[in-house]
Each structure stands twice: as structure tokens, then as C-alpha cells.
Design an enzyme around this catalytic site. Sequence first.
Site, PDB file in Angstrom:
ATOM      1  N   LYS A   9       0.836  -1.198   0.000  1.00  0.00           N
ATOM      2  CA  LYS A   9       0.000   0.000   0.000  1.00  0.00           C
ATOM      3  C   LYS A   9       0.881   1.261   0.000  1.00  0.00           C
ATOM      4  CE  LYS A   9      -3.739  -2.408   2.496  1.00  0.00           C
ATOM      5  NZ  LYS A   9      -4.582  -2.424   3.719  1.00  0.00           N
ATOM      6  N   PHE A  57     -15.302   3.013   6.962  1.00  0.00           N
ATOM      7  CA  PHE A  57     -13.933   3.359   6.571  1.00  0.00           C
ATOM      8  C   PHE A  57     -13.702   3.333   5.058  1.00  0.00           C
ATOM      9  CE2 PHE A  57     -13.892  -1.242   7.623  1.00  0.00           C
ATOM     10  CZ  PHE A  57     -13.406  -1.778   6.438  1.00  0.00           C
ATOM     11  N   ARG A  85      -1.076 -14.575   3.962  1.00  0.00           N
ATOM     12  CA  ARG A  85      -1.782 -13.874   5.046  1.00  0.00           C
ATOM     13  C   ARG A  85      -1.043 -14.057   6.372  1.00  0.00           C
ATOM     14  NH1 ARG A  85      -6.503 -10.670   4.159  1.00  0.00           N
ATOM     15  NH2 ARG A  85      -7.477 -11.574   6.013  1.00  0.00           N
ATOM     16  N   THR A  91      -4.973  -8.020  10.634  1.00  0.00           N
ATOM     17  CA  THR A  91      -5.351  -6.733  10.024  1.00  0.00           C
ATOM     18  C   THR A  91      -4.944  -5.543  10.887  1.00  0.00           C
ATOM     19  OG1 THR A  91      -7.254  -7.845   9.048  1.00  0.00           O
ATOM     20  CG2 THR A  91      -7.310  -5.443   9.057  1.00  0.00           C
ATOM     21  N   ARG A 102       3.034  -6.727   9.225  1.00  0.00           N
ATOM     22  CA  ARG A 102       2.306  -5.695   9.981  1.00  0.00           C
ATOM     23  C   ARG A 102       2.783  -5.632  11.426  1.00  0.00           C
ATOM     24  NH1 ARG A 102      -3.541  -7.445   7.456  1.00  0.00           N
ATOM     25  NH2 ARG A 102      -3.546  -6.077   5.626  1.00  0.00           N
ATOM     26  N   ASN A 112      -1.704  -0.158   7.464  1.00  0.00           N
ATOM     27  CA  ASN A 112      -1.162  -1.487   7.761  1.00  0.00           C
ATOM     28  C   ASN A 112      -0.359  -2.085   6.609  1.00  0.00           C
ATOM     29  OD1 ASN A 112      -3.249  -2.196   6.081  1.00  0.00           O
ATOM     30  ND2 ASN A 112      -4.331  -3.463   7.565  1.00  0.00           N
TER      31      ASN A 112
HETATM   32  P1  RTP Z   1      -6.531  -6.192   3.224  1.00  0.00           P
HETATM   33  O1  RTP Z   1      -7.859  -6.495   2.548  1.00  0.00           O
HETATM   34  O2  RTP Z   1      -6.076  -4.772   3.004  1.00  0.00           O
HETATM   35  O3  RTP Z   1      -5.489  -7.220   2.929  1.00  0.00           O
HETATM   36  O4  RTP Z   1      -6.726  -6.281   4.795  1.00  0.00           O
HETATM   37  P2  RTP Z   1      -7.490  -7.398   5.606  1.00  0.00           P
HETATM   38  O5  RTP Z   1      -8.072  -8.432   4.691  1.00  0.00           O
HETATM   39  O6  RTP Z   1      -6.562  -7.876   6.669  1.00  0.00           O
HETATM   40  O7  RTP Z   1      -8.648  -6.548   6.253  1.00  0.00           O
HETATM   41  P3  RTP Z   1     -10.078  -6.166   5.662  1.00  0.00           P
HETATM   42  O8  RTP Z   1     -11.092  -6.487   6.700  1.00  0.00           O
HETATM   43  O9  RTP Z   1     -10.259  -6.723   4.300  1.00  0.00           O
HETATM   44  O10 RTP Z   1      -9.972  -4.577   5.573  1.00  0.00           O
HETATM   45  C1  RTP Z   1      -9.421  -3.957   4.451  1.00  0.00           C
HETATM   46  C2  RTP Z   1      -8.573  -2.801   4.863  1.00  0.00           C
HETATM   47  O11 RTP Z   1      -9.413  -1.732   5.288  1.00  0.00           O
HETATM   48  C3  RTP Z   1      -8.731  -0.977   6.273  1.00  0.00           C
HETATM   49  N1  RTP Z   1      -9.545  -0.928   7.456  1.00  0.00           N
HETATM   50  N2  RTP Z   1      -9.675   0.151   8.166  1.00  0.00           N
HETATM   51  N3  RTP Z   1     -10.424   2.034  10.111  1.00  0.00           N
HETATM   52  C4  RTP Z   1     -10.892   0.782  10.217  1.00  0.00           C
HETATM   53  O12 RTP Z   1     -11.579   0.404  11.114  1.00  0.00           O
HETATM   54  C5  RTP Z   1     -10.486  -0.153   9.190  1.00  0.00           C
HETATM   55  N4  RTP Z   1     -10.860  -1.420   9.100  1.00  0.00           N
HETATM   56  C6  RTP Z   1     -10.251  -1.915   7.996  1.00  0.00           C
HETATM   57  C7  RTP Z   1      -7.429  -1.657   6.558  1.00  0.00           C
HETATM   58  O13 RTP Z   1      -6.399  -1.013   5.821  1.00  0.00           O
HETATM   59  C8  RTP Z   1      -7.641  -3.059   6.043  1.00  0.00           C
HETATM   60  O14 RTP Z   1      -6.434  -3.641   5.669  1.00  0.00           O
HETATM   61 MG    MG Z   2      -9.242  -7.980   3.018  1.00  0.00          MG
END
Ligand code: RTP
Ligand code: MG
Length: 149
Positions: A9, A57, A85, A91, A102, A112
Site C-alpha cells: 500500500k 472506513f 496472510r 489486520t 504488519r 497497515n
Molecule cells: P486487506 O484487505 O487490506 O489485505 O486487509 P485485511 O483483509 O486484513 O482486512 P479487511 O477487513 O479486508 O480490511 C481492508 C482494509 O481496510 C482498512 N480498514 N480500516 N479504520 C478501520 O476500522 C479499518 N478497518 C479496515 C485496513 O487497511 C484493512 O487492511
Molecule cells: Mg481484506
Amino acid sequence: MERTFIMIKPDGVQRGLIGEVIARFERKGFTLVGMKLMAVSRELAEKHYDVHKDKPFFGGLVEFITSSPVVAMVWEGENVVASGRTLIGATNPISSAPGTIRGDFGITIGRNLIHGSDAVETAQREIALWFTEPELASWTPANHGWLYE
Ligand code: RTP
Ligand code: MG
């Protein structure tokens, strides 16, 4: 062989962590089959994060992903989706384990560093969204026989 979509990112690129991330996937034994540094259009960011479009978000996330270049990659290997992952970590960096990307480099969920596909079907959708077929190279690294039984 399984493939996953990995994106460094804007924060990871701006902080000079491109090499660090690539090194971790490479040393693990995975094979890089596609990579490009690119500016992300709003349309692509919205499609990529479509699953989160109703979350509070979402707007900020799209703003962030389009704010500065990212590195988009496709990595290949046995169970690379789940294993990727694991290398990336949870996350929210508050709970990502030390030793994960991370966990070692992140502080807050909105910065992240890296994205990794969360399932094989998601990976297929994301790879098709970010790459064209000619941008992906199928090749077998010389150490293949020393990585797999
Ligand atoms: P990613 O898709 O980016 O690989 O991350 P992830 O699967 O671990 O998490 P996901 O639930 O898919 O969330 C996507 C991205 O959204 C941002 N986020 N911000 N401010 C908040 O509460 C919040 N929650 C999620 C994060 O950058 C997350 O990686
Ligand atoms: Mg995701």
C-alpha cells in the site's frame, strides 16, 4: 500452483519497505510471477475494496489507496493465499504478531502496509482485476525441487 494477489500500500512504498516485503516472500520460497509499481485510479480502488463499500472506513480507504503509488504483485506457491496472510499478519497491527510484516512495521489499522487476498476465489478475482494475462509470467525457479516434496 496456487496464486495470490499482494499489494504494498502507499504507506509501505513511501516508507521504503518495498524490498523488505519482497525479500520476505522470496525467502519464504514463493515465486514472483507479476509485479508493477502504479498509481491506482478511484475506479480500480473502489472495485478492489467493493466488499467493504458499506463500511464507515470505505471512503477513507479509497482516498488512501489512490493517494500515492502502490506495488501490485502476484506470488505463486503451495497454499500461498493462506501462507501469505500469515506472513502479513493480523489486520490490526495492535494484534499482529512480531515477525509478521504488519507486526514488525505497522502501528495502526488504517496504515497497515500491505494487502493480501483472503481466499483462493478472492485471489482469482483480484489477479484478474489488477493484471492482464501477458503481465504474468509462468516459470519454475531452479530451487523448486528443494522447496517441495
Ligand atoms: P486487506 O484487505 O487490506 O489485505 O486487509 P485485511 O483483509 O486484513 O482486512 P479487511 O477487513 O479486508 O480490511 C481492508 C482494509 O481496510 C482498512 N480498514 N480500516 N479504520 C478501520 O476500522 C479499518 N478497518 C479496515 C485496513 O487497511 C484493512 O487492511
Ligand atoms: Mg481484506
